[in-house]
Motif scaffolding. Sequence first.
Motif, PDB file in Angstrom:
ATOM      1  N   CYS A 216       0.853  -1.188   0.000  1.00 21.34           N
ATOM      2  CA  CYS A 216       0.000   0.000   0.000  1.00 21.34           C
ATOM      3  C   CYS A 216       0.894   1.245   0.000  1.00 21.34           C
ATOM      4  N   THR A 217       0.342   2.365  -0.420  1.00 20.81           N
ATOM      5  CA  THR A 217       1.129   3.588  -0.545  1.00 20.81           C
ATOM      6  C   THR A 217       1.349   4.235   0.817  1.00 20.81           C
ATOM      7  N   TYR A 218       2.189   5.261   0.831  1.00 24.55           N
ATOM      8  CA  TYR A 218       2.539   5.895   2.115  1.00 24.55           C
ATOM      9  C   TYR A 218       1.355   6.613   2.742  1.00 24.55           C
ATOM     10  N   LEU A 219       0.327   6.919   1.965  1.00 24.96           N
ATOM     11  CA  LEU A 219      -0.873   7.544   2.522  1.00 24.96           C
ATOM     12  C   LEU A 219      -1.804   6.516   3.161  1.00 24.96           C
ATOM     13  N   GLU A 220      -1.450   5.231   3.033  1.00 25.66           N
ATOM     14  CA  GLU A 220      -2.305   4.157   3.532  1.00 25.66           C
ATOM     15  C   GLU A 220      -1.641   3.328   4.633  1.00 25.66           C
ATOM     16  N   ARG A 221      -0.502   3.790   5.152  1.00 23.14           N
ATOM     17  CA  ARG A 221       0.235   2.957   6.100  1.00 23.14           C
ATOM     18  C   ARG A 221       1.022   3.812   7.091  1.00 23.14           C
ATOM     19  N   TYR A 222       1.365   3.193   8.199  1.00 18.25           N
ATOM     20  CA  TYR A 222       2.361   3.753   9.108  1.00 18.25           C
ATOM     21  C   TYR A 222       3.750   3.393   8.587  1.00 18.25           C
ATOM     22  N   ASP A 223       4.695   4.299   8.766  1.00 17.06           N
ATOM     23  CA  ASP A 223       6.101   4.002   8.527  1.00 17.06           C
ATOM     24  C   ASP A 223       6.871   4.220   9.825  1.00 17.06           C
ATOM     25  N   ASP A 224       8.137   3.823   9.822  1.00 17.08           N
ATOM     26  CA  ASP A 224       8.956   4.039  11.012  1.00 17.08           C
ATOM     27  C   ASP A 224       9.137   5.538  11.243  1.00 17.08           C
ATOM     28  N   LEU A 225       9.527   5.893  12.426  1.00 18.30           N
ATOM     29  CA  LEU A 225       9.693   7.295  12.793  1.00 18.30           C
ATOM     30  C   LEU A 225      10.817   7.941  11.990  1.00 18.30           C
TER      31      LEU A 225
ATOM     32  N   ILE B 225       2.328  -2.493  14.085  1.00 15.72           N
ATOM     33  CA  ILE B 225       3.206  -1.329  13.977  1.00 15.72           C
ATOM     34  C   ILE B 225       2.848  -0.257  15.002  1.00 15.72           C
ATOM     35  N   GLU B 226       1.563  -0.170  15.347  1.00 24.24           N
ATOM     36  CA  GLU B 226       1.154   0.818  16.344  1.00 24.24           C
ATOM     37  C   GLU B 226       1.804   0.542  17.696  1.00 24.24           C
ATOM     38  N   GLU B 227       1.840  -0.724  18.091  1.00 22.97           N
ATOM     39  CA  GLU B 227       2.470  -1.089  19.361  1.00 22.97           C
ATOM     40  C   GLU B 227       3.965  -0.790  19.326  1.00 22.97           C
ATOM     41  N   TYR B 228       4.597  -1.099  18.202  1.00 23.80           N
ATOM     42  CA  TYR B 228       6.024  -0.842  18.028  1.00 23.80           C
ATOM     43  C   TYR B 228       6.330   0.661  18.122  1.00 23.80           C
ATOM     44  N   LEU B 229       5.553   1.479  17.422  1.00 21.98           N
ATOM     45  CA  LEU B 229       5.779   2.924  17.430  1.00 21.98           C
ATOM     46  C   LEU B 229       5.531   3.510  18.823  1.00 21.98           C
ATOM     47  N   ASP B 230       4.485   3.050  19.477  1.00 20.44           N
ATOM     48  CA  ASP B 230       4.166   3.559  20.809  1.00 20.44           C
ATOM     49  C   ASP B 230       5.302   3.249  21.792  1.00 20.44           C
ATOM     50  N   TYR B 231       5.874   2.053  21.682  1.00 21.70           N
ATOM     51  CA  TYR B 231       6.994   1.661  22.547  1.00 21.70           C
ATOM     52  C   TYR B 231       8.194   2.587  22.325  1.00 21.70           C
ATOM     53  N   ARG B 232       8.500   2.864  21.094  1.00 20.48           N
ATOM     54  CA  ARG B 232       9.636   3.736  20.789  1.00 20.48           C
ATOM     55  C   ARG B 232       9.383   5.163  21.280  1.00 20.48           C
ATOM     56  N   LEU B 233       8.176   5.644  21.060  1.00 20.37           N
ATOM     57  CA  LEU B 233       7.865   7.023  21.432  1.00 20.37           C
ATOM     58  C   LEU B 233       7.848   7.225  22.941  1.00 20.37           C
ATOM     59  N   LYS B 234       7.436   6.203  23.679  1.00 17.85           N
ATOM     60  CA  LYS B 234       7.436   6.332  25.137  1.00 17.85           C
ATOM     61  C   LYS B 234       8.849   6.458  25.683  1.00 17.85           C
ATOM     62  N   GLY B 235       9.827   6.009  24.918  1.00 15.33           N
ATOM     63  CA  GLY B 235      11.215   6.149  25.331  1.00 15.33           C
ATOM     64  C   GLY B 235      11.693   7.594  25.335  1.00 15.33           C
ATOM     65  N   ILE B 236      10.967   8.486  24.646  1.00 13.77           N
ATOM     66  CA  ILE B 236      11.330   9.910  24.650  1.00 13.77           C
ATOM     67  C   ILE B 236      10.248  10.742  25.342  1.00 13.77           C
ATOM     68  N   GLY B 237       9.408  10.071  26.132  1.00 20.17           N
ATOM     69  CA  GLY B 237       8.389  10.788  26.874  1.00 20.17           C
ATOM     70  C   GLY B 237       7.186  11.191  26.059  1.00 20.17           C
ATOM     71  N   SER B 238       6.960  10.502  24.956  1.00 19.01           N
ATOM     72  CA  SER B 238       5.802  10.799  24.119  1.00 19.01           C
ATOM     73  C   SER B 238       4.971   9.523  23.992  1.00 19.01           C
ATOM     74  N   SER B 239       4.096   9.489  23.021  1.00 19.72           N
ATOM     75  CA  SER B 239       3.270   8.314  22.778  1.00 19.72           C
ATOM     76  C   SER B 239       2.713   8.404  21.368  1.00 19.72           C
ATOM     77  N   LEU B 240       2.207   7.286  20.876  1.00 20.94           N
ATOM     78  CA  LEU B 240       1.585   7.300  19.553  1.00 20.94           C
ATOM     79  C   LEU B 240       0.358   8.206  19.553  1.00 20.94           C
ATOM     80  N   LYS B 241      -0.386   8.196  20.632  1.00 14.57           N
ATOM     81  CA  LYS B 241      -1.580   9.039  20.737  1.00 14.57           C
ATOM     82  C   LYS B 241      -1.216  10.518  20.602  1.00 14.57           C
TER      83      LYS B 241
END
Length: 338
Positions: free
Chosen positions: A74-83, A131-147
Motif C-alpha cells: 500500500c502507498t505511504y498515505l495508507e500505512r504507518y512508517d517508522d519514525l 506497527i502501532e504497538e512498536y511505534l508507541d513503545y519507541r515514542l514512550k522512550g522519549i516521553g511521548s506516545s503514539l496518541k
Amino acid sequence: ANEVLANGVFDATVVRPEVACHIRGWIVNGTNLISTLPNRQETLKLIDGLDFMVVIDTMPAEITGYADVVLPECTYLERYDDLRISQGKEPTVALRMPAVEPKYDTKPGWWMAKTLATKMGLGDYFPWKNIEEYLDYRLKGIGSSLKEMQKIGVKKLPADASIYFADDLSDFSVDTDSGLIELYSEQLAELNFDAMPVYTEHEKPEAGFYRLIYGRAPTHTFGRTANNPILYETMKENDVWVHPSVAKLWGLKTGQYVRLENQDGVVSGKIKVLVTERIRHDSVYMVHGFGHVDKRLTRAHNKGASDSQLITKYKVDPIMGGTGMRVNFVTFKLEDAA
C-alpha cells in the motif's frame, strides 16, 4: 553510510570460482532496479541467473515483470512508517500515519516482514503485535506516545549536545592514527591509495558527443511517481537541456523531439529539446525517472527518455566503492525522432 552499496550486492551475486558462496535470491523493496542502476543489460543478466526474486512495490514498475513473486504494498498515505528522526540544532521526531485505509489486496511493508518472519520461525525478531504497538513503545522512550504524535505529527526535542564538537576542545581528538584531522593519510598510503587527493583529468567526449548529466525534479520522486495522475499533469515528460551554441550547430529548437545515442550505440526514446544557457556547451541534462516501457504504467509509458538506459558505463571509487555514472556521452539522432 549505513546501507549496502548496490554494486556490492551485484558482486556478491555474480558466480565466480574464487568465491565460496554467492547470493541466489533477491528481495527488491520499492526500487525499480531496471531504471535505477547503471548498465541495464548487466542488471538483467544477473536477474536471469537468480533462483528466486521477490519484488515489493506500489506500482507495476518494470522490475515487477521479472519477479517470481510480487508483493503489492500500500502507498505511504495508507500505512504507518517508522519514525523519521532528524538531528541538528533542534532535533525532531516525525510520524507518518495513514490518511485512508489501504485499497485492493495491498499490505504495508512491516506486515510483510513480520508475517514472513513468523512463518519462518523468526517471529521473535518482531516482538510486537502490530506497527502501532512498536511505534508507541519507541515514542514512550522519549516521553511521548503514539496518541500524542497522532495529534501533533512532529515533536521537537531539546538539544542535549553542543552544535560544535565540544565546548572545550583541549582534549578533543578524531578517529585517526594521529588523533588529528589529517590532510595526508598514512592509512591510505599503506593501502597503496593516494595519501592526498590527486587530480585525475576527466575523460573527454568525441566530437559531436556531450557528457550526459542527470538530476531530479521537485515534482516527482525519482521514477516512482511518473504514473501518478496529478503529478503526471504537472510534468508529463522530461526534456533534454541543450546549450544555445550546440542547438545552433545541430539546428535544434525548443520543443523539437530528438533521440539520444550514447557512446556504446544505445538509443533512447524520443525526448523534447529545451534550449537553455543553464547547461554547459559540452554537456546535456535530463531529469531522471522517465522513459518507462511497462505498458501497465498507462500514463508514463513511453513518455520522455530514460537516462538509465543510456548509462552503460560507470566508475567505481576505489576507496569507498561509490558509483560514478556521469561518465557517459551522447549525441543527437534527428531522422527517427518522430
